[in-house]
Design an enzyme around this catalytic site. Structure first.
Site, mmCIF file in Angstrom:
data_model
loop_
_atom_site.group_PDB
_atom_site.id
_atom_site.type_symbol
_atom_site.label_atom_id
_atom_site.label_comp_id
_atom_site.label_asym_id
_atom_site.label_seq_id
_atom_site.Cartn_x
_atom_site.Cartn_y
_atom_site.Cartn_z
ATOM 1 N N LYS A 1 106.758 104.416 26.817
ATOM 2 C CA LYS A 1 106.516 104.714 28.233
ATOM 3 C C LYS A 1 105.908 103.503 28.943
ATOM 4 C CE LYS A 1 106.182 106.758 32.144
ATOM 5 N NZ LYS A 1 105.473 108.004 32.453
ATOM 6 N N LYS B 1 97.545 102.462 37.268
ATOM 7 C CA LYS B 1 96.973 102.860 35.977
ATOM 8 C C LYS B 1 97.902 102.480 34.824
ATOM 9 C CE LYS B 1 97.910 106.787 34.584
ATOM 10 N NZ LYS B 1 98.946 107.458 33.744
ATOM 11 N N SER C 1 100.950 110.186 30.829
ATOM 12 C CA SER C 1 101.135 108.760 30.534
ATOM 13 C C SER C 1 99.766 108.163 30.277
ATOM 14 C CB SER C 1 101.826 108.052 31.705
ATOM 15 O OG SER C 1 103.138 108.515 31.862
#
Length: 294
Positions: free
Chosen positions: A171, A239, A96
């Site tokens: 995502k 993150k 990701s």
């Protein structure tokens, strides 16, 4: 069946690599952790001495690493994937990372005639173990079709969502929704407990109505029991929320609720809870409500 080189054998990558072995693929893995490499070996895989060896022996290379910086190092470094790849080789990044980094890697790969897909996943550790991940794929349609035999081993929902970087954009949206849903479930649980409601019964009925969602189905029991062993760590969701807030700003899109949840996740990380599961947002709701330890 094909030979798959798998870089990154952590909570997600390890089970995914094992499922590829079970499906009949030859898997060559590489991870900085000897313990993770040993798990792969015990499952019937092989371990490469480094990235160069792995790439040279594999038909398809997959990365499942922590963040954009790791992908840049592994893919673009002097001894990285592209430096050792063969023309026509397929490289799939399932980490990701930012959409911009995904596009950067794909552009760099053109000079090496390497085919690239960005294919991040959703479903957490359970989905990785069960082979039921949702996989959102960006890149060329022909390369997506070539990768389907691999994707269908590790995922149950596999969708080509657009050009390079599109997988990472979807995502980011996924992580926005997941974070917001976890926060609302956490708030609902603390609210219900404050009134002495049978929370297990409440979760059952909520899950069957319009409020039903996968967080209630898969995460609520652990939240009620205050079990925050990481399936997906606060550190990683922090993150990811950085990625989505930055990308939204670039697009001129306002995400007020998402920005607030991003700050709550950042607060948990600052308190030293980054290693806990993202459902530990419940802890922060309790603290803010003056009910910690109640």
């Amino acid at each position: 069946m094909t030979t798959v080189g798998f870089i990154g054998l952590g909570i997600m990558g390890g089970p995914m690599a094992v499922n590829l072995i079970k499906a009949g693929h030859q898997v060559i893995g590489y991870d900085y952790s000897p313990a993770r490499n040993e798990v792969l070996t015990q499952a019937g895989g092989q371990v490469a001495s480094g990235i160069a060896e792995l790439v040279q022996r594999a038909d398809t290379v997959i990365t499942m690493v922590r963040d954009s910086a790791d992908v840049e190092t592994v893919a673009l470094g002097e001894q990285g994937i592209l430096a050792n790849a063969r023309p026509g080789q397929l490289y799939i990044d399932m980490s990701s990372i930012s959409p911009q980094t995904a596009r950067q890697v794909a552009e760099a790969a053109k000079a090496h005639q390497v085919r690239v897909l960005d294919a991040p996943v959703s479903g957490g550790e359970a989905g990785a173990v069960e082979g039921t991940l949702s996989i959102m794929v960006g890149g060329e349609a022909a390369d997506f079709e070539a990768a389907l035999p691999i994707f269908e081993v590790v995922g149950a929902t596999v969708v080509h969502v657009g050009p390079h970087g599109a997988g990472q954009t979807v995502k980011a949206a996924n992580q926005l929704i997941v974070a917001g849903t976890i926060e609302l479930v956490a708030e609902a649980i603390v609210f219900l407990e404050a009134y002495g409601v049978d929370t297990e019964a409440a979760v059952r009925v909520l899950a069957g109505g319009l409020a039903g969602n996968r967080i209630l189905d898969r995460k609520a029991a652990g939240m009620l029991a205050r079990q925050f062993q990481p399936g997906f760590r606060i550190d990683l969701h922090h993150k990811d929320m950085g990625i989505v807030t930055s990308a939204a700003r670039e697009a001129g899109v306002v995400i007020p609720l998402g920005a607030a949840v991003a700050q709550l996740i950042a607060a948990l990380k600052a308190q030293g809870d980054g290693g806990l599961d993202h459902t530990a947002l419940l802890k922060l709701v309790e603290q803010l409500s003056g009910r910690a330890g109640a």
